[in-house]
Design an enzyme around this catalytic site. Structure first.
Site, PDB file in Angstrom:
ATOM      1  N   CYS A   2       0.837  -1.189   0.000  1.00  0.00           N
ATOM      2  CA  CYS A   2       0.000   0.000   0.000  1.00  0.00           C
ATOM      3  C   CYS A   2       0.884   1.256   0.000  1.00  0.00           C
ATOM      4  CB  CYS A   2      -0.948   0.094   1.186  1.00  0.00           C
ATOM      5  SG  CYS A   2      -2.084  -1.285   1.290  1.00  0.00           S
ATOM      6  N   ARG A  27       3.954  -0.285  -4.718  1.00  0.00           N
ATOM      7  CA  ARG A  27       3.660  -0.836  -3.392  1.00  0.00           C
ATOM      8  C   ARG A  27       2.341  -1.602  -3.368  1.00  0.00           C
ATOM      9  NH1 ARG A  27       6.797   1.576   0.424  1.00  0.00           N
ATOM     10  NH2 ARG A  27       5.384   0.889   2.054  1.00  0.00           N
ATOM     11  N   TRP A  73      -2.796  -2.739  -1.712  1.00  0.00           N
ATOM     12  CA  TRP A  73      -2.470  -4.149  -1.916  1.00  0.00           C
ATOM     13  C   TRP A  73      -3.279  -4.868  -0.845  1.00  0.00           C
ATOM     14  CZ3 TRP A  73      -0.434  -8.307   0.764  1.00  0.00           C
ATOM     15  CH2 TRP A  73       0.021  -9.384  -0.008  1.00  0.00           C
ATOM     16  N   ASN A  99      -1.416   2.102   5.726  1.00  0.00           N
ATOM     17  CA  ASN A  99      -0.547   1.062   5.173  1.00  0.00           C
ATOM     18  C   ASN A  99      -0.119   0.188   6.353  1.00  0.00           C
ATOM     19  OD1 ASN A  99       2.961   1.195   4.225  1.00  0.00           O
ATOM     20  ND2 ASN A  99       1.538  -0.462   3.978  1.00  0.00           N
ATOM     21  N   GLY A 100      -0.445  -1.102   6.314  1.00  0.00           N
ATOM     22  CA  GLY A 100      -0.077  -1.989   7.414  1.00  0.00           C
ATOM     23  C   GLY A 100      -1.246  -2.889   7.780  1.00  0.00           C
ATOM     24  N   GLU A 485      17.100 -17.523  -9.052  1.00  0.00           N
ATOM     25  CA  GLU A 485      16.717 -16.150  -9.366  1.00  0.00           C
ATOM     26  C   GLU A 485      16.129 -16.055 -10.779  1.00  0.00           C
ATOM     27  OE1 GLU A 485      16.121 -13.606  -7.772  1.00  0.00           O
ATOM     28  OE2 GLU A 485      16.263 -11.949  -9.174  1.00  0.00           O
ATOM     29  N   LYS A 489      12.370 -14.752 -11.500  1.00  0.00           N
ATOM     30  CA  LYS A 489      12.117 -13.610 -12.390  1.00  0.00           C
ATOM     31  C   LYS A 489      11.052 -13.984 -13.409  1.00  0.00           C
ATOM     32  CE  LYS A 489      13.342 -11.157 -10.815  1.00  0.00           C
ATOM     33  NZ  LYS A 489      13.845 -10.690  -9.594  1.00  0.00           N
ATOM     34  N   GLU A 492       7.508 -14.529 -11.780  1.00  0.00           N
ATOM     35  CA  GLU A 492       6.942 -13.271 -11.273  1.00  0.00           C
ATOM     36  C   GLU A 492       6.276 -12.448 -12.364  1.00  0.00           C
ATOM     37  OE1 GLU A 492       9.539 -11.212  -7.748  1.00  0.00           O
ATOM     38  OE2 GLU A 492      10.608 -11.500  -9.632  1.00  0.00           O
ATOM     39  N   HIS A 508      16.891 -36.255  -9.046  1.00  0.00           N
ATOM     40  CA  HIS A 508      16.072 -36.701  -7.923  1.00  0.00           C
ATOM     41  C   HIS A 508      14.632 -36.229  -8.040  1.00  0.00           C
ATOM     42  CE1 HIS A 508      19.623 -38.267  -6.038  1.00  0.00           C
ATOM     43  NE2 HIS A 508      20.219 -37.089  -6.172  1.00  0.00           N
ATOM     44  N   LYS A 607       6.097  -4.511  -4.343  1.00  0.00           N
ATOM     45  CA  LYS A 607       7.548  -4.394  -4.221  1.00  0.00           C
ATOM     46  C   LYS A 607       8.003  -4.368  -2.780  1.00  0.00           C
ATOM     47  CE  LYS A 607      11.493  -2.676  -6.330  1.00  0.00           C
ATOM     48  NZ  LYS A 607      11.863  -4.022  -6.731  1.00  0.00           N
TER      49      LYS A 607
HETATM   50  C1  G6P Z   1       8.937  -8.668  -2.682  1.00  0.00           C
HETATM   51  C2  G6P Z   1       9.493  -8.147  -3.997  1.00  0.00           C
HETATM   52  C3  G6P Z   1      10.768  -8.913  -4.348  1.00  0.00           C
HETATM   53  C4  G6P Z   1      11.772  -8.815  -3.213  1.00  0.00           C
HETATM   54  C5  G6P Z   1      11.177  -9.278  -1.883  1.00  0.00           C
HETATM   55  C6  G6P Z   1      12.078  -8.916  -0.718  1.00  0.00           C
HETATM   56  O1  G6P Z   1       8.478  -9.963  -2.836  1.00  0.00           O
HETATM   57  O2  G6P Z   1       8.531  -8.286  -5.020  1.00  0.00           O
HETATM   58  O3  G6P Z   1      11.331  -8.373  -5.525  1.00  0.00           O
HETATM   59  O4  G6P Z   1      12.895  -9.589  -3.514  1.00  0.00           O
HETATM   60  O5  G6P Z   1       9.926  -8.615  -1.650  1.00  0.00           O
HETATM   61  O6  G6P Z   1      12.133  -7.521  -0.629  1.00  0.00           O
HETATM   62  P1  G6P Z   1      13.313  -6.692  -0.018  1.00  0.00           P
HETATM   63  O7  G6P Z   1      12.883  -5.272  -0.207  1.00  0.00           O
HETATM   64  O8  G6P Z   1      13.399  -7.066   1.425  1.00  0.00           O
HETATM   65  O9  G6P Z   1      14.541  -7.028  -0.752  1.00  0.00           O
END
Ligand code: G6P
Length: 612
Positions: A2, A27, A73, A99-100, A485, A489, A492, A508, A607
């Site tokens: 948020c 956010r 969010w 927000n929270g 990673e 990516k 996501e 396995h 994010k």
């Molecule tokens: C969310 C974001 C990711 C990020 C993760 C951890 O899931 O979408 O891209 O890696 O949070 O966030 P941070 O800000 O702690 O790296």
């Protein structure tokens, strides 16, 4: 999670807030709303993006110089017009953005329902504003005092801003666990979840601390505590952020811009810290804690998402170069599993945003047991940066695309510097090897630049695979976290199911998935695992899997086996992830764009994850 924006001053609040909300959409972006004072306190809200809200309110004559806005969010209640913020109080005299999460909202709600309150939404936020009003009405106190009293009864996390029908000059804000920045202009004030909605108006900001209340009234800002202590003088800081850093700069998406920024962001991260000619590596932010780090019996790394993958690379690096045992933990698991933490253990917390609730809680737990906390954050002044004993910023600049790219490579850069400093001080690396590593690190930005030149080739590969349903990513050693990673990516932003595995672990289980339809990305650079990975490629080929291989320039063997090959420059093993992840970022990006996905704001994600 948020984003919140508030304004009071002489401008049209609606414009400042809508623009600000667009900057904070990373956010959360499932619904948005705004409250303004124009012939009374009016709330306008809409499911969808901020642009949907903007369209919805264009016809109104919204002249107001005070207002609050929110991009959501969803946590409590599905994303719809009713659950969107702002929320009114019972009398509709107050409106709130939040927000929270208010964890004890259901008991508060029950009390209020018993008193006759009627709730329109399913949110915890609506409960909070009813609760505040209830206290305000029954205690014959100021609104500010009612907010304070209410917050002493609230369990959870919040950044809130409240405005009132009765006072066109007043905004009341408070924070605990969720960020809030206040911008101070000439006869105007801004409030937001981060500084991006503020920078074009003023560079003077105050970061509200946890358990503080900010009251803006009649052009004055007062900061008090929720405990009711005397007001404190606001500590005004100068923002270093520039407007260009948060704009797309000609790229189609923030994600692409951020991928292409990596040569620069890595350089920025190294600047002033690394001097290979002088054989010097300095991280001022950890200097006072280096002795504690070199004497640590073990290092625990806590993080989430992409940052956790950076932590895995750091584990391999620190164990190899420093010979200190390292454990890498998902912050969300660590905080709830009663971990063994001893006095003097070192915890490295990695976080782009510096606000991730699980990571923050994990470090608070470790701190309470006597651990030393080293923060590796991107956002300056963020909660994790502030709760760490020491740390190093990644200096990657604002990352706006939800999928992390340049923050990851900057994290790897900082972590490799931390590792080399510890190794040098512990005497577990020779002078020659140390020097060689510095020279190698310095060349990383130009190697990344070279990989970015492969963008068109990678786009062609993406075209071949854009319609598949599954992807497998395999790597060994330092490239195992890169495989994780790469898979993250892709899933996501393109919603293709993708899994990352250590290449040898394939036999396995995942090998059962391989047939002529299955693309398998091997990160098979020329490192100590090379021969083993070549055997794994053979195993996939034998089952007719479609191999895409990221290899070191000049590799003669793998091009004979793989359907597609992406050649990257050679680099020292421990630094390979910084370079080998780049083609995987581009591959995901192009596949997602070709599938018509919103790469900067993928569905269901946010994010900055400030809820647990
Ligand atoms: C969310 C974001 C990711 C990020 C993760 C951890 O899931 O979408 O891209 O890696 O949070 O966030 P941070 O800000 O702690 O790296």
């Amino acid at each position: 999670m948020c984003g919140i924006v508030a304004y009071v001053g002489h401008r049209e609040a609606q414009q400042v807030i809508i623009k600000g909300l667009k900057r904070l959409e990373y956010r959360g972006y499932d619904s948005a709303g705004i409250a303004l004072l124009n012939n009374g306190l009016n709330v306008y809200k809409k499911k969808g993006k901020v642009s949907d809200l903007e369209e919805y309110i264009t016809d109104e004559t919204l002249k107001s110089t005070i207002g609050i806005g929110h991009t959501r969010w969803a946590t409590h209640g599905e994303p719809n017009d009713v659950n969107a913020h702002p929320h009114y109080s019972s009398s509709r005299k107050l409106a709130i953005i939040h927000n929270g999460i208010i964890e004890n909202y259901s008991s508060l709600k029950q009390e209020l329902v018993n008193k006759g309150h009627i709730f329109l939404s399913e949110t915890d936020t609506e409960v909070l504003i009813h609760f505040i009003e209830d206290i305000w009405e029954n205690n014959n106190c100021s609104l500010e005092e009612a907010v304070r009293l209410a917050l002493t009864k609230v369990v959870g996390a919040y950044a809130i801003v409240i405005m009132s029908n009765d006072n066109p000059d007043q905004l009341i804000a408070a924070r605990k666990g969720s960020p809030l920045v206040i911008g101070i202009g000439k006869d105007e004030f801004f409030m937001a979840s981060d500084a991006t909605p503020i920078i074009e108006y003023t560079k003077d900001v105050v970061y509200l601390n946890d358990l503080e209340i900010a009251v803006i009234d009649n052009g004055q800002l007062l900061i008090k505590t929720i405990e009711g202590d005397a007001p404190t003088t606001p500590y005004i800081q100068k923002l270093e952020l520039e407007l260009e850093a948060i704009e797309k700069g000609g790229f189609d998406h923030f994600m692409l811009k951020e991928i292409f920024e990596q040569p620069k962001s890595i350089k920025d991260c190294l600047r002033g810290r690394l001097d290979s000619q002088g054989n010097r590596l300095v991280l001022g932010g950890i200097r006072e804690y280096v002795n504690k780090m070199i004497n640590a019996d073990r290092i625990i790394i806590v993080a989430c998402g992409t940052s956790w993958h950076a932590g895995l690379v750091a584990e391999y690096m620190i164990e190899e170069f420093c010979r200190i045992p390292v454990e890498v933990e998902y912050a969300s698991e660590f905080r709830y599993r009663n971990p063994i933490i001893r006095e003097g253990d070192v915890v490295i917390a990695i976080s782009q945003s510096g606000e991730t609730a699980d990571t923050l809680a994990a470090i608070e737990l470790a701190k309470s047991k006597g651990a030393i906390i080293i923060g590796v954050c991107n956002v300056v002044g963020s909660s994790i940066a502030r709760s760490s004993h020491a740390g190093s910023y990644t200096h990657a600049g604002p990352e706006i695309g939800v999928a992390s790219t340049k923050a990851f490579t900057a994290q790897l850069t900082v972590l490799s510097m931390i590792c080399l400093i510890i190794a040098q001080k512990r005497g577990t690396i020779t002078d020659q090897a140390f020097h060689q590593m510095l020279v190698e690190l310095e060349t990383v930005p130009e190697k990344v630049e070279k990989v970015l030149k492969l963008n068109d080739t990678i786009r062609d590969i993406a075209f071949t695979f854009k319609d598949v349903s599954n992807f497998l990513y395999l790597g060994r050693g330092y490239n195992f976290p890169v495989a994780l990673e790469g898979a993250l990516k892709l899933k996501e932003i393109s919603y293709i199911h993708a899994e990352g595995y250590p290449a040898a672990e394939m036999k396995h289980g995942p090998i059962a998935l391989i047939d002529e339809e299955m693309p398998v990305v091997f990160i098979a650079t020329h490192d100590s695992s090379y021969e083993k990975v070549v055997s794994n490629i053979q195993e996939v080929k034998a089952r007719k899997g479609r191999v895409i291989a990221v290899v070191t320039e000049g590799d003669k063997l793998i091009p004979q086996m793989a359907e597609f090959v992406i050649e990257i420059p050679a680099v020292q093993d421990a630094l390979i992830p910084i370079v080998s992840v780049i083609p995987l970022q581009l591959l995901s990006y192009h596949i997602a764009v070709m599938r018509g996905c919103n790469v900067d704001q993928p569905r269901n994600l946010a994010k900055s994850v400030t809820v647990e």
